[in-house]
Structures are given as structure tokens and as C-alpha cells.
Design an enzyme around this catalytic site. Structure first.
Site, PDB file in Angstrom:
ATOM      1  N   TYR A  55      -4.650   9.534  -2.065  1.00  0.00           N
ATOM      2  CA  TYR A  55      -3.298   9.770  -1.554  1.00  0.00           C
ATOM      3  C   TYR A  55      -2.218   9.906  -2.624  1.00  0.00           C
ATOM      4  O   TYR A  55      -1.513  10.917  -2.687  1.00  0.00           O
ATOM      5  CB  TYR A  55      -2.890   8.641  -0.601  1.00  0.00           C
ATOM      6  CG  TYR A  55      -3.749   8.499   0.613  1.00  0.00           C
ATOM      7  CD1 TYR A  55      -3.557   9.293   1.732  1.00  0.00           C
ATOM      8  CD2 TYR A  55      -4.778   7.550   0.664  1.00  0.00           C
ATOM      9  CE1 TYR A  55      -4.345   9.159   2.865  1.00  0.00           C
ATOM     10  CE2 TYR A  55      -5.576   7.412   1.781  1.00  0.00           C
ATOM     11  CZ  TYR A  55      -5.352   8.213   2.888  1.00  0.00           C
ATOM     12  OH  TYR A  55      -6.140   8.090   4.002  1.00  0.00           O
TER      13      TYR A  55
ATOM     14  N   ARG B 213       9.048  24.117   6.262  1.00  0.00           N
ATOM     15  CA  ARG B 213       8.017  23.864   5.249  1.00  0.00           C
ATOM     16  C   ARG B 213       8.160  22.483   4.613  1.00  0.00           C
ATOM     17  O   ARG B 213       7.740  22.270   3.478  1.00  0.00           O
ATOM     18  CB  ARG B 213       8.081  24.951   4.168  1.00  0.00           C
ATOM     19  CG  ARG B 213       7.897  26.361   4.736  1.00  0.00           C
ATOM     20  CD  ARG B 213       8.040  27.425   3.672  1.00  0.00           C
ATOM     21  NE  ARG B 213       7.907  28.768   4.245  1.00  0.00           N
ATOM     22  CZ  ARG B 213       7.956  29.892   3.542  1.00  0.00           C
ATOM     23  NH1 ARG B 213       8.146  29.839   2.226  1.00  0.00           N
ATOM     24  NH2 ARG B 213       7.834  31.048   4.144  1.00  0.00           N
TER      25      ARG B 213
ATOM     26  N   HIS C  42     -11.058   5.921  17.384  1.00  0.00           N
ATOM     27  CA  HIS C  42     -12.221   5.108  17.719  1.00  0.00           C
ATOM     28  C   HIS C  42     -11.976   3.603  17.585  1.00  0.00           C
ATOM     29  O   HIS C  42     -11.074   3.156  16.878  1.00  0.00           O
ATOM     30  CB  HIS C  42     -13.418   5.496  16.836  1.00  0.00           C
ATOM     31  CG  HIS C  42     -13.108   5.507  15.367  1.00  0.00           C
ATOM     32  ND1 HIS C  42     -12.715   6.652  14.697  1.00  0.00           N
ATOM     33  CD2 HIS C  42     -13.135   4.515  14.433  1.00  0.00           C
ATOM     34  CE1 HIS C  42     -12.511   6.364  13.416  1.00  0.00           C
ATOM     35  NE2 HIS C  42     -12.765   5.079  13.244  1.00  0.00           N
ATOM     36  N   LEU C  43     -12.829   2.872  18.291  1.00  0.00           N
ATOM     37  CA  LEU C  43     -12.942   1.429  18.115  1.00  0.00           C
ATOM     38  C   LEU C  43     -14.339   1.150  17.571  1.00  0.00           C
ATOM     39  O   LEU C  43     -15.336   1.637  18.127  1.00  0.00           O
ATOM     40  CB  LEU C  43     -12.772   0.694  19.450  1.00  0.00           C
ATOM     41  CG  LEU C  43     -11.357   0.495  19.968  1.00  0.00           C
ATOM     42  CD1 LEU C  43     -11.392  -0.019  21.407  1.00  0.00           C
ATOM     43  CD2 LEU C  43     -10.581  -0.477  19.090  1.00  0.00           C
TER      44      LEU C  43
ATOM     45  N   ARG D 149      -7.180  12.446  10.722  1.00  0.00           N
ATOM     46  CA  ARG D 149      -8.485  12.937  11.185  1.00  0.00           C
ATOM     47  C   ARG D 149      -9.341  11.826  11.778  1.00  0.00           C
ATOM     48  O   ARG D 149     -10.111  12.027  12.713  1.00  0.00           O
ATOM     49  CB  ARG D 149      -9.245  13.603  10.033  1.00  0.00           C
ATOM     50  CG  ARG D 149      -9.605  12.637   8.927  1.00  0.00           C
ATOM     51  CD  ARG D 149     -10.508  13.222   7.856  1.00  0.00           C
ATOM     52  NE  ARG D 149     -10.764  12.223   6.831  1.00  0.00           N
ATOM     53  CZ  ARG D 149     -11.732  11.318   6.872  1.00  0.00           C
ATOM     54  NH1 ARG D 149     -12.566  11.281   7.899  1.00  0.00           N
ATOM     55  NH2 ARG D 149     -11.893  10.446   5.895  1.00  0.00           N
ATOM     56  N   SER D 150      -9.226  10.612  11.190  1.00  0.00           N
ATOM     57  CA  SER D 150     -10.080   9.485  11.569  1.00  0.00           C
ATOM     58  C   SER D 150      -9.205   8.253  11.763  1.00  0.00           C
ATOM     59  O   SER D 150      -8.436   7.895  10.869  1.00  0.00           O
ATOM     60  CB  SER D 150     -11.126   9.237  10.466  1.00  0.00           C
ATOM     61  OG  SER D 150     -11.905   8.096  10.755  1.00  0.00           O
ATOM     62  N   VAL D 151      -9.331   7.615  12.921  1.00  0.00           N
ATOM     63  CA  VAL D 151      -8.405   6.538  13.280  1.00  0.00           C
ATOM     64  C   VAL D 151      -9.171   5.278  13.660  1.00  0.00           C
ATOM     65  O   VAL D 151      -9.745   5.183  14.760  1.00  0.00           O
ATOM     66  CB  VAL D 151      -7.492   6.969  14.461  1.00  0.00           C
ATOM     67  CG1 VAL D 151      -6.415   5.916  14.708  1.00  0.00           C
ATOM     68  CG2 VAL D 151      -6.876   8.340  14.206  1.00  0.00           C
ATOM     69  N   ASP D 152      -9.194   4.312  12.748  1.00  0.00           N
ATOM     70  CA  ASP D 152      -9.698   2.970  13.054  1.00  0.00           C
ATOM     71  C   ASP D 152      -8.600   2.304  13.889  1.00  0.00           C
ATOM     72  O   ASP D 152      -7.650   1.738  13.356  1.00  0.00           O
ATOM     73  CB  ASP D 152      -9.965   2.211  11.750  1.00  0.00           C
ATOM     74  CG  ASP D 152     -10.365   0.763  11.968  1.00  0.00           C
ATOM     75  OD1 ASP D 152     -10.336   0.283  13.116  1.00  0.00           O
ATOM     76  OD2 ASP D 152     -10.685   0.078  10.968  1.00  0.00           O
TER      77      ASP D 152
ATOM     78  N   ASN E  58      -0.945   2.262   9.972  1.00  0.00           N
ATOM     79  CA  ASN E  58      -0.484   3.642   9.815  1.00  0.00           C
ATOM     80  C   ASN E  58       0.868   3.855  10.489  1.00  0.00           C
ATOM     81  O   ASN E  58       1.766   4.496   9.925  1.00  0.00           O
ATOM     82  CB  ASN E  58      -1.500   4.618  10.414  1.00  0.00           C
ATOM     83  CG  ASN E  58      -2.876   4.513   9.799  1.00  0.00           C
ATOM     84  OD1 ASN E  58      -3.884   4.545  10.517  1.00  0.00           O
ATOM     85  ND2 ASN E  58      -2.961   4.377   8.490  1.00  0.00           N
TER      86      ASN E  58
ATOM     87  N   CYS F 261      -7.805   9.679   5.393  1.00  0.00           N
ATOM     88  CA  CYS F 261      -7.869   9.624   6.865  1.00  0.00           C
ATOM     89  C   CYS F 261      -6.599  10.252   7.450  1.00  0.00           C
ATOM     90  O   CYS F 261      -6.674  11.115   8.311  1.00  0.00           O
ATOM     91  CB  CYS F 261      -8.017   8.187   7.331  1.00  0.00           C
ATOM     92  SG  CYS F 261      -9.570   7.423   6.846  1.00  0.00           S
TER      93      CYS F 261
ATOM     94  N   GLU G 231       0.829  -1.208   0.000  1.00  0.00           N
ATOM     95  CA  GLU G 231       0.000   0.000   0.000  1.00  0.00           C
ATOM     96  C   GLU G 231       0.865   1.260   0.000  1.00  0.00           C
ATOM     97  O   GLU G 231       0.590   2.218  -0.730  1.00  0.00           O
ATOM     98  CB  GLU G 231      -0.943   0.017   1.204  1.00  0.00           C
ATOM     99  CG  GLU G 231      -1.903   1.197   1.150  1.00  0.00           C
ATOM    100  CD  GLU G 231      -2.642   1.448   2.456  1.00  0.00           C
ATOM    101  OE1 GLU G 231      -3.824   1.807   2.386  1.00  0.00           O
ATOM    102  OE2 GLU G 231      -2.018   1.315   3.535  1.00  0.00           O
TER     103      GLU G 231
ATOM    104  N   SER H 236     -14.852  -2.301   8.249  1.00  0.00           N
ATOM    105  CA  SER H 236     -16.053  -1.539   7.920  1.00  0.00           C
ATOM    106  C   SER H 236     -15.755  -0.577   6.777  1.00  0.00           C
ATOM    107  O   SER H 236     -14.840   0.237   6.882  1.00  0.00           O
ATOM    108  CB  SER H 236     -16.530  -0.751   9.147  1.00  0.00           C
ATOM    109  OG  SER H 236     -16.946  -1.628  10.170  1.00  0.00           O
TER     110      SER H 236
ATOM    111  N   TRP I 151      -8.167  -1.959  -0.188  1.00  0.00           N
ATOM    112  CA  TRP I 151      -9.071  -1.026  -0.860  1.00  0.00           C
ATOM    113  C   TRP I 151     -10.148  -1.718  -1.696  1.00  0.00           C
ATOM    114  O   TRP I 151     -10.931  -1.053  -2.381  1.00  0.00           O
ATOM    115  CB  TRP I 151      -8.257  -0.070  -1.746  1.00  0.00           C
ATOM    116  CG  TRP I 151      -7.466   0.915  -0.948  1.00  0.00           C
ATOM    117  CD1 TRP I 151      -6.220   0.740  -0.402  1.00  0.00           C
ATOM    118  CD2 TRP I 151      -7.867   2.243  -0.592  1.00  0.00           C
ATOM    119  NE1 TRP I 151      -5.826   1.867   0.268  1.00  0.00           N
ATOM    120  CE2 TRP I 151      -6.806   2.816   0.165  1.00  0.00           C
ATOM    121  CE3 TRP I 151      -8.997   3.014  -0.843  1.00  0.00           C
ATOM    122  CZ2 TRP I 151      -6.862   4.109   0.677  1.00  0.00           C
ATOM    123  CZ3 TRP I 151      -9.061   4.305  -0.343  1.00  0.00           C
ATOM    124  CH2 TRP I 151      -8.002   4.833   0.409  1.00  0.00           C
TER     125      TRP I 151
END
Length: 370
Positions: free
Chosen positions: A128, A172, A296-297, A255-258, A266, A191, A62, A369, A84
Site C-alpha cells: 500500500y 480523476r 466473507h466470514l 476485492r477481499s473482505v474479512d 477498513n 485487499c 496502520e 488468518s 502485519w
């Protein structure tokens, strides 16, 4: 020393203890906390979790897919990476409601075998890889009498490497995937939406330790014995052995963490990205930092998280990046010339990254999910 597994386990426990119930786009449901950070010193070992078995080749495939600037899942499928698949199939199903291929397995088979179908439905939009390697910058063409608006691609990875080589103290040194103008064209908005790198000069002691590690204790001792005290002779040895003069750290924002399925990938992915960048600019990897937003879980990952929390970590592995695809030999370089950064990145395959001394607990299965 392995502290990353413990920090990850503490984060799982934090969510279990303090998480609030939230709905989500997948309909699964989560418990969630907001605003956490995870840090790892790369000198402690490569940050691949040991409290459950990680799919190393899948993660590597990936990351290479991102670095190639690719957005079609065909490259991933070639290396048995199915992260994916669900997003591609969901996108196809939504846009072909009532006329869909009946199963995801049939859809993937069609992607592999039908080039025309693959070009349309294997694409995930400007996610990405497109943003990392070909961010669209729109400018008016002043050479045209009509002042046409044209797109000029920006290769953020190449720009980052160039800047690291010429201005390593820059503030920068960033790569961004959150292109607001193209979010609606993406199958899934990013994410982990950006990262920044930071470098510092190594101390003389740190450089000598690197030299000792490279040449061995006995050879290093003979070097020191042959040098007149304070004569500066070690500097020539550092130069001739191409010992790095700087350390490089990487911090990514998400922003969003499975947390159960995604975050371990990650952490390892950005750890490997740090190693790849460090190799290209001849620096030593220092610290890896993740800034995490909605952590989150999923409701169907709770028992799996509890199982992992109770496992005792093993020592961390190390990673070796092979050089067969880097054209390192002088005779080859003389014949073919130096590879461009793009050629180097596209020559990588998952087997170029050797995982050494990885020991882990068994895998823990959990549904993804989409």
C-alpha cells in the site's frame, strides 16, 4: 445518530443467511457473498463501530504507516501495532524453510533489535504505502545515448491533494494500490485496492451552519443582526473564519473482505483518511462509501459474528485532529516556512488523533488468518 453499526450487523446477517462455503488461501474456510456496499454520512459521527471495542491506536498507526509510504513493520511495532506481524513472519518462514526462527515472538524481537535483520525481513514489498506515495513509472531516458529505462516515482497522495486544490470537480481524483507489474513482489496483494474522492459545493445554508457551529449560537446571532438584509455581509465572515466551501466524499474498493476482523478497521481507516484529506484541503467530510467484492466470514468467526449482531449500538464518537504537528502558528510558519505535505504526513503520530466520547461493548476475540 448511529446507522453504521446497524448496516454492519445487517451485512453479518446477510453472510450468515446467504453465504456459500468457499475454500481460501489460509486453509481456514469461509462463508461468502459477492458484491455488497456500505455507506455512511460523516455528519452522523465518526464510523468507529460501537458493538465491539475497537483498537483505535492500532488502526491509526496502520493508516499513518500507509501515508508515510512505509513498507517495513518497524514503524508499526513502535506503536504496538501487530496487524502485519503474521504476514512478515510467514514470508520469512517460506523463504528460510528449515532454518526459521522457531516462533513469531522471537522473529518480532529480532526485528526490533537487529537493524540488518529488520531491513531484510521487516520489509513487506511494494504494498500500500509504496504504491500510494511512490508508484514506479518506467520511462526511457532520452538524454542518454543508450536510451536507458529509468524509474520515476509518482506520489499519488500529493497529486490527489494538488488536484483537489486546483480542479476539485475532476473525475480523476483517484489513488490505486493494485500495481499489476509488482503484485508478485508483495507479501500480500492489496485487499482494498483503490479509492476515489468526489467534491461538491456547499449550499449557503450549509456554510452558515458551519459558521454557527464554529463561532457559537450567540456570536452567530449578533453577526446576523448586524448585517443589512441581503447585503452579503456573511460572506466576509465565512471567509475570515475559513469556513469550507466544499464537501468531500470518499469511496474505496475492496476485492477481499474479512468482515469480522478486517472490515471494521477498513471503515474507520478510510473514514480517518477522509478527515485528514478534508482538513488539508479545507473541505468538510461528507459521505464514506465502501464497494465490497468477496465479503466473507471465516469459519472460526461465525459465533463471534452472531454475538455482535445481538448487541445494541451506542452513539458514535467524534475525532479531533490536533494541530501541534501542523505548524499552524504564524510565528513558527514565518521562521520555518510552510511544511510540505510529506513533512506534515510524517509528523503525524497516533496521539495526534483524539477520539471523543467513544462508548462501546467489550471486545470480541477472534483468530486472525494469515
Amino acid at each position: 445518530m448511529n446507522t453504521i453499526d446497524k448496516k454492519y450487523q445487517d451485512l453479518l446477517q446477510d453472510i450468515l443467511d446467504n453465504g456459500v462455503t468457499k475454500s481460501d488461501r489460509t486453509g481456514t474456510g469461509t462463508i461468502s457473498v459477492f458484491g455488497r456496499q456500505i455507506r455512511h454520512r460523516m455528519a452522523q459521527g465518526f464510523p468507529l463501530l460501537t458493538t465491539k471495542k475497537m483498537a483505535w491506536n492500532v488502526m491509526v498507526a496502520e493508516l499513518l504507516w500507509f501515508l508515510r509510504g512505509d513498507t517495513n513493520i518497524k514503524f508499526l511495532l513502535d506503536y504496538d501495532c501487530h496487524i502485519w506481524d503474521g504476514d512478515a513472519y510467514k514470508n520469512y518462514s517460506i523463504k528460510n524453510f528449515g532454518k526459521t526462527i522457531s516462533t513469531k515472538e522471537e522473529f518480532i524481537k529480532r526485528i526490533k533489535e537487529d537493524e540488518t535483520f529488520r531491513k531484510t525481513w521487516g520489509e513487506l514489498g511494494p504494498i500500500y504505502g509504496r504504491q500510494w506515495r511512490s508508484w514506479n513509472k518506467f520511462m526511457y531516458d532520452t538524454s542518454s545515448s543508450n536510451f536507458d529505462l529509468k524509474s520515476y516515482p509518482i506520489d499519488q497522495i500529493e497529486n490527489l491533494i494538488d488536484e483537489l486544490k486546483t480542479n476539485p470537480d475532476s473525475r480523476r481524483l483517484m489513488v490505486n494500490a493494485w500495481n499489476v507489474g509488482e503484485l508478485d513482489q508483495m507479501t500480500l496483494p492489496p485487499c482494498h485496492y483503490g479509492f476515489q474522492v468526489y467534491t461538491r459545493k456547499l449550499t449557503g445554508e450549509e456554510m452558515w451552519d458551519l459558521l454557527k457551529k464554529k463561532v457559537g449560537e450567540e456570536r452567530f446571532k449578533s453577526m446576523v443582526d448586524d448585517i443589512v438584509p441581503f447585503g452579503g455581509g456573511l460572506s466576509e465572515e465565512l471567509e475570515s473564519n475559513k469556513i469550507p466551501k466544499r464537501a468531500i466524499s470518499l469511496m474505496w474498493n475492496q476485492r477481499s473482505v474479512d468482515t469480522f476482523l478486517g472490515l471494521p478497521f477498513n471503515i474507520a481507516s478510510y473514514g480517518l483518511l477522509l478527515e485528514i484529506i478534508a482538513k488539508e484541503v479545507n473541505m468538510v467530510s461528507d459521505e464514506l462509501i465502501g464497494n465490497l467484492g468477496d465479503v466473507h466470514l471465516y469459519s472460526n468467526h461465525i459465533e463471534q459474528a452472531k454475538e455482535q449482531i445481538n448487541r445494541e449500538p451506542y452513539d458514535l464518537p467524534t475525532v479531533k485532529i490536533t494541530e501541534r504537528n501542523w505548524y499552524m502558528h504564524a510565528a513558527v510558519k514565518e521562521h520555518l516556512g510552510e511544511k510540505t505535505l510529506d513533512e506534515k504526513l510524517k509528523s503525524y503520530r497516533p496521539d495526534c488523533f483524539e477520539l471523543i466520547d467513544y462508548q462501546s461493548h467489550p471486545k470480541i476475540k477472534a483468530p486472525l488468518s494469515n
